[in-house]
Design a protein around this motif. Structure first.
Motif: not given
Length: 413
Positions: A54-55, A84-86, A303-306, A341-342
């Motif tokens: 999500l972004a 990118r988070g994906f 945000w990314s689940k990781v 981080r992206l």
């Protein structure tokens, strides 16, 4: 709320509401929200929806912001950051598959590439129509009875039985290589439709293509990008759910440009099903704030689940001007802590870690000083599909960064 678009949107909006306020727009600001939702199909046609990336974001930097180390987020539009988070999520899933842990990927016996499980699919949500061609559609003057105001009709993309009086405009600029321009005439003749566009913005012109055009690219080569395509088969979005400023006609026009592009296995033109949701994003540009004038938020969040649960410290990242929020231009120079981080450098570092484990003992390891651009060139099938796109009639004016020094960095010290 039985429709699939509404279920996807409500899943994303509920998740966003559960996140901390860091990076979210204040009362005088608006932003765009985007997310990628994973659907896991079960028995008896049951399925579950989970937000995996999500972004938010509306900003894009000009060509002058390009650096030599890939540490700056040049394009901070929500759709691009969500994708990118994906990628970070997909790298984590590849690692799980290699470690024989539960993963969305399956091994294919003697086949080298990992394959997405047939029970998994991905959907993208956008709180408003993507910038560029999908945002250009006619606005009509209302006639007859309606419970909606004219503004509401525009926001929801509804068409009354009227004559067009204007066109919904995009700030995205016609690509310099397209050979055409916007007439900028009053009313419906303000824009040229069906052409490539670069991100909107003032000052130094951006070289980032519009989100409409990038979505078309992802429908041809997949959302996984060049580097991940060395390890997994292409991944295509099954659907695109849009909130405000939606026009079915404009979306069809946008994606019809790529419908007949010839591709070779494993690549194939895969058009997402584009639908509108009735669920409203509270941080949108069109929300009613009385007489107050809203401005676009200068910050983005991702945000990314990781990265953990959204309420856990450090799981949500806020960025401003392409770097982590809180770092001035002076403090960000050479400071790894300022990097998102992206950014390309962080994603390239992750690729090197995962790809090294992906290769078997008999495979030739890649050089430690290989550059980002050279690593992408290793994905020959992906690059061929991308060339097919860029030489297609409607995409010959595609602009990019490959000729710039920012793709010549490596992870070697």
């Amino acid at each position: 709320m039985n429709s699939k678009p509404d279920k996807i949107a409500s899943t994303v909006l509920a998740f966003y509401d559960s996140m901390p306020k860091t990076g979210k727009p204040n009362e005088s600001e608006w932003t765009v929200l985007s997310a990628i939702v994973e659907e896991q199909s079960g028995e008896e046609n049951e399925s579950s929806l989970t937000v995996v990336s999500l972004a938010t974001g509306t900003k894009s930097s000009g060509a002058g912001a390009l650096g030599e180390s890939g540490t700056i987020l040049v394009d901070s539009h929500a759709e691009v950051l969500a994708r990118r988070g994906f990628l970070q999520y997909l790298y984590a899933q590849v690692e799980c598959a290699l470690d024989r842990k539960p993963s969305v990927f399956l091994e294919q016996g003697d086949q080298k590439l990992l394959k997405l499980s047939s029970t998994v699919s991905y959907h993208m949500y956008c709180s408003q129509a993507p910038c560029g061609d999908a945002s250009i559609f006619e606005i009509s003057s209302p006639h007859g009875n309606s419970c909606n105001t004219e503004d509401e009709d525009v926001r929801m993309g509804k068409r009354r039985r009227t004559e067009p009086v204007d066109i919904h405009r995009t700030g995205a600029k016609v690509s310099a290589g397209s050979g055409v321009c916007d007439p900028a005439l009053p009313g419906v003749e303000y824009h040229t439709t069906g052409v490539l566009r670069t991100k909107p913005g003032r000052g130094d012109r951006s070289l980032s293509m519009s989100c409409s055009d990038k979505l078309c690219r992802w429908a041809v080569v997949g959302v996984q990008g060049a580097l991940l395509s060395l390890m997994i088969e292409p991944i295509y979005l099954e659907s695109l759910t849009i909130g405000e400023f939606f026009s079915d006609e404009a979306c069809r026009r946008t994606f019809n440009r790529i419908r007949d592009i010839p591709c070779e296995n494993p690549y194939t033109v895969t058009l997402p099903v584009v639908r509108q949701t009735t669920q409203h994003f509270q941080g949108s540009k069109s929300r009613n704030c009385g007489s107050a004038k809203l401005s676009a938020s200068g910050s983005s969040l991702n945000w990314s689940k990781v990265f953990g649960k959204p309420y856990e410290k450090g799981s949500v990242e806020s960025t401003t001007l392409g770097i982590r929020s809180g770092f001035s231009k002076k403090k960000r120079i050479g400071n790894p802590k300022a990097q998102s981080r992206l950014c390309k450098a962080r994603l390239f570092h992750k690729f090197n870690q995962v790809y090294d484990n992906f290769l078997s003992e008999s495979d030739c390891k890649i050089a430690k000083d290989i550059t980002y651009g050279d690593a992408k060139d290793m994905a020959s099938a992906y690059c061929k599909a991308k060339r097919q796109l860029k030489t297609w009639e409607h995409f010959k004016g595609w602009q990019g960064y490959s000729q710039h020094t920012h793709e010549k960095f490596s992870n070697s010290k």
